[in-house]
Scaffold this motif. Structure first.
Motif, mmCIF file in Angstrom:
data_model
loop_
_atom_site.group_PDB
_atom_site.id
_atom_site.type_symbol
_atom_site.label_atom_id
_atom_site.label_comp_id
_atom_site.label_asym_id
_atom_site.label_seq_id
_atom_site.Cartn_x
_atom_site.Cartn_y
_atom_site.Cartn_z
ATOM 1 N N UNK A 117 22.000 -26.989 61.996
ATOM 2 C CA UNK A 117 21.239 -27.748 60.906
ATOM 3 C C UNK A 117 19.857 -27.279 60.767
ATOM 4 N N UNK A 118 19.370 -26.891 59.608
ATOM 5 C CA UNK A 118 17.843 -26.493 59.701
ATOM 6 C C UNK A 118 16.956 -27.658 59.046
ATOM 7 N N UNK A 119 16.045 -27.848 59.166
ATOM 8 C CA UNK A 119 15.052 -28.783 58.452
ATOM 9 C C UNK A 119 13.605 -27.999 57.862
ATOM 10 N N UNK A 120 13.140 -27.905 56.535
ATOM 11 C CA UNK A 120 12.109 -27.411 56.169
ATOM 12 C C UNK A 120 10.997 -28.353 55.791
ATOM 13 N N UNK A 121 10.128 -28.465 56.405
ATOM 14 C CA UNK A 121 8.834 -29.343 56.165
ATOM 15 C C UNK A 121 8.032 -29.206 54.964
ATOM 16 N N UNK A 122 8.049 -27.896 54.540
ATOM 17 C CA UNK A 122 7.069 -27.454 53.444
ATOM 18 C C UNK A 122 7.769 -27.531 52.190
ATOM 19 N N UNK A 123 6.975 -27.195 50.894
ATOM 20 C CA UNK A 123 7.616 -27.231 49.685
ATOM 21 C C UNK A 123 8.115 -25.643 49.391
ATOM 22 N N UNK A 124 7.855 -24.679 50.336
ATOM 23 C CA UNK A 124 8.051 -23.353 50.284
ATOM 24 C C UNK A 124 8.651 -23.217 51.548
ATOM 25 N N UNK A 125 9.767 -22.913 51.636
ATOM 26 C CA UNK A 125 10.898 -22.371 52.853
ATOM 27 C C UNK A 125 10.258 -21.271 53.339
ATOM 28 N N UNK A 145 11.653 -28.554 45.740
ATOM 29 C CA UNK A 145 10.864 -27.271 45.376
ATOM 30 C C UNK A 145 11.446 -26.156 46.211
ATOM 31 N N UNK A 146 11.472 -26.637 47.622
ATOM 32 C CA UNK A 146 12.136 -25.498 48.560
ATOM 33 C C UNK A 146 13.313 -24.984 48.306
ATOM 34 N N UNK A 147 14.145 -25.652 47.392
ATOM 35 C CA UNK A 147 15.632 -25.039 47.501
ATOM 36 C C UNK A 147 15.401 -23.686 46.676
ATOM 37 N N UNK A 148 14.539 -23.513 45.976
ATOM 38 C CA UNK A 148 14.549 -22.291 45.064
ATOM 39 C C UNK A 148 14.288 -20.950 45.832
ATOM 40 N N UNK A 149 13.721 -21.164 47.467
ATOM 41 C CA UNK A 149 13.577 -19.919 48.130
ATOM 42 C C UNK A 149 14.993 -19.691 49.068
ATOM 43 N N UNK A 280 1.752 -45.457 53.616
ATOM 44 C CA UNK A 280 1.584 -45.713 52.310
ATOM 45 C C UNK A 280 -0.018 -45.876 52.314
ATOM 46 N N UNK A 281 -0.923 -44.957 52.590
ATOM 47 C CA UNK A 281 -2.194 -44.789 52.247
ATOM 48 C C UNK A 281 -2.802 -44.196 51.058
ATOM 49 N N UNK A 282 -3.404 -44.861 50.333
ATOM 50 C CA UNK A 282 -4.234 -44.405 49.112
ATOM 51 C C UNK A 282 -4.803 -42.961 49.623
ATOM 52 N N UNK A 283 -4.871 -41.911 48.510
ATOM 53 C CA UNK A 283 -5.308 -40.654 49.059
ATOM 54 C C UNK A 283 -5.845 -39.825 48.310
ATOM 55 N N UNK A 284 -6.918 -39.049 48.542
ATOM 56 C CA UNK A 284 -7.711 -38.071 47.768
ATOM 57 C C UNK A 284 -7.073 -36.725 48.472
ATOM 58 N N UNK A 285 -6.001 -35.737 48.054
ATOM 59 C CA UNK A 285 -5.609 -34.741 48.749
ATOM 60 C C UNK A 285 -6.537 -33.504 48.449
ATOM 61 N N UNK A 286 -6.904 -32.714 49.218
ATOM 62 C CA UNK A 286 -7.349 -31.479 48.940
ATOM 63 C C UNK A 286 -6.630 -30.306 49.677
ATOM 64 N N UNK A 287 -5.715 -29.539 48.912
ATOM 65 C CA UNK A 287 -5.164 -28.811 49.449
ATOM 66 C C UNK A 287 -5.814 -27.414 50.036
ATOM 67 N N UNK A 288 -5.241 -26.901 51.248
ATOM 68 C CA UNK A 288 -5.803 -25.848 51.602
ATOM 69 C C UNK A 288 -5.437 -24.638 50.808
ATOM 70 N N UNK A 289 -6.342 -23.987 50.319
ATOM 71 C CA UNK A 289 -5.911 -22.844 49.167
ATOM 72 C C UNK A 289 -5.211 -21.715 49.729
ATOM 73 N N UNK A 290 -5.551 -21.396 51.060
ATOM 74 C CA UNK A 290 -5.016 -20.192 51.628
ATOM 75 C C UNK A 290 -3.870 -20.388 52.400
ATOM 76 N N UNK A 292 0.159 -20.249 52.959
ATOM 77 C CA UNK A 292 0.917 -19.254 52.799
ATOM 78 C C UNK A 292 1.743 -19.560 51.127
ATOM 79 N N UNK A 293 1.487 -18.874 50.506
ATOM 80 C CA UNK A 293 2.049 -19.048 49.185
ATOM 81 C C UNK A 293 1.740 -20.541 48.497
ATOM 82 N N UNK A 294 0.299 -20.745 48.809
ATOM 83 C CA UNK A 294 -0.358 -21.953 48.415
ATOM 84 C C UNK A 294 0.559 -23.192 48.533
ATOM 85 N N UNK A 295 1.491 -23.329 49.573
ATOM 86 C CA UNK A 295 2.433 -24.217 49.684
ATOM 87 C C UNK A 295 1.786 -25.789 49.834
#
Length: 371
Positions: A117-125, A145-149, A280-290, A292-295
């Protein structure tokens, strides 16, 4: 029943594996872990009380062609070592969480007729999961979204990303006591991951006067060890300000710290996002832009679209967009309550149980030929 979990490279692979280990152990399973001798797993897994066995594995650098045969040789040797190990311990299932080390462990399982069994944590496999997916009994995803890869024919389940009980069950009162917060105080938690995030630190420091103008606001600012001195110097806090702006390089009680927070500013790594969602913490998310594949941006997008958080691109940290998002989250209780409700609807706290259900189903009596 015995499960072997495998993964390596980053805590993002290891923490959900440890969450699954907790769930399986509670169900009466025996759990062992296969990782690399030098990765973070070699420290985190034994500390969690899970037996650990080391296997060499590495990727390759396209700029250095000699790294390819070396990487292949390591994987081949570790595959043989894993097959021998499996003959000794006879696992019922192998669960891979990504990282190069999961390749030889899963390949050895395939050769022995042990379900994988595999588990993928990110949106890009990741590469390892893409490689192993076709023969896996199931591929469990955090994001659709990870299904696409994945290769055509992969057996996909959507389970979410498991979160460890020390986070899910963390006590808010204990966390607030860590920082001397009263019931009427508002806690804004800022962190950028285990290594910190310089750009986030700088943007929050620039908001110092505006934030401290709110008399009941406390900022808990985890800078990352390498950024601590620079942030302290830039803030130049007075003794009175230090009572409300708590600066530290690292925090080893993150479960309680997060449980104490009323709002958060964070990157959007898989583990951080899962923990924010579970609590369930209200958040401002700032994705790290670099990433892999901007995941990280892809990680955050569906969460944000569900109404669970705001997202500000890293490139906009120095604009009004960031300051306005943070201020709105602090000042508007209705916005925070809406985000909390949306986060609870994600049911992240159920991810470990859902993944364990898939693992148990895969491990039901299978004709194995451990050779």
């Amino acid at each position: 029943m015995l499960a072997v979990l495998s993964g390596g490279g980053t805590a993002g692979h290891i923490n959900p594996a440890l969450a699954l280990a907790e769930e399986l152990t509670a169900r009466g399973w025996e759990v062992r872990f296969a990782g690399t001798p030098e990765g973070v797993e070699a420290r985190l897994v034994p500390a969690a009380g899970v037996p650990f066995t080391a296997f060499e594995a590495s990727g390759f650098d396209r700029a250095h062609l000699l790294s390819l045969p070396r990487g292949v040789a390591k994987i081949a040797a570790s595959t043989a070592k894993a097959r021998k190990w499996f003959r000794e311990i006879e696992p019922d299932v192998v669960v891979g969480f990504g990282g190069y080390v999961s390749i030889p462990v899963a390949r050895a399982a395939e050769k022995a007729g042990i379900p994988v069994v595999l588990h993928e944590q990110n949106s890009v496999a990741g590469m390892a999961n893409r490689y192993l997916a076709k023969k896996a009994e199931a591929v469990c995803l955090t994001y659709e979204h990870a299904r696409a890869g994945l290769p055509e024919g992969a057996s996909v389940r959507l389970t979410g990303n498991p979160v460890r009980r020390q986070v899910v069950e963390a006590d808010r009162a204990s966390g607030r006591a860590l920082f001397g917060l009263g019931e009427d105080d508002f806690m804004l938690l800022v962190f950028g991951g285990s290594l910190g995030a310089r750009h986030i630190n700088q943007a929050v420091v620039a908001m110092k006067d505006d934030l401290l103008a709110r008399p009941h606001l406390h900022v808990v600012h985890i800078t990352g060890p390498k950024e601590l001195d620079a942030v302290r110097e830039a803030l130049a806090l007075t003794p009175d300000e230090e009572r409300r702006w708590h600066v530290m390089g690292y925090q080893d009680r993150m479960g309680e710290t997060m449980a104490a927070a009323d709002a958060i500013v964070s990157r959007a790594g898989a583990t951080s996002l899962a923990e924010i969602s579970a609590l369930a913490i209200p958040a401002v998310l700032v994705p790290f832009p670099y990433a892999t594949e901007d995941h990280q941006t892809t990680n955050a997008r569906s969460y944000v679209e569900a109404g669970c958080a705001f997202m500000v691109p890293d490139a906009e940290l120095e604009t009004e967009s960031f300051a306005q998002a943070v201020s709105l989250l602090i000042d508007d209780e209705a916005v925070r309550e809406a985000q909390r409700d949306a986060a609870r609807a994600q049911k992240t706290t159920e991810a470990a149980a859902m993944l364990a259900d898939v693992v148990e189903a895969a491990a039901q009596p299978v004709a194995r030929a451990v050779q």
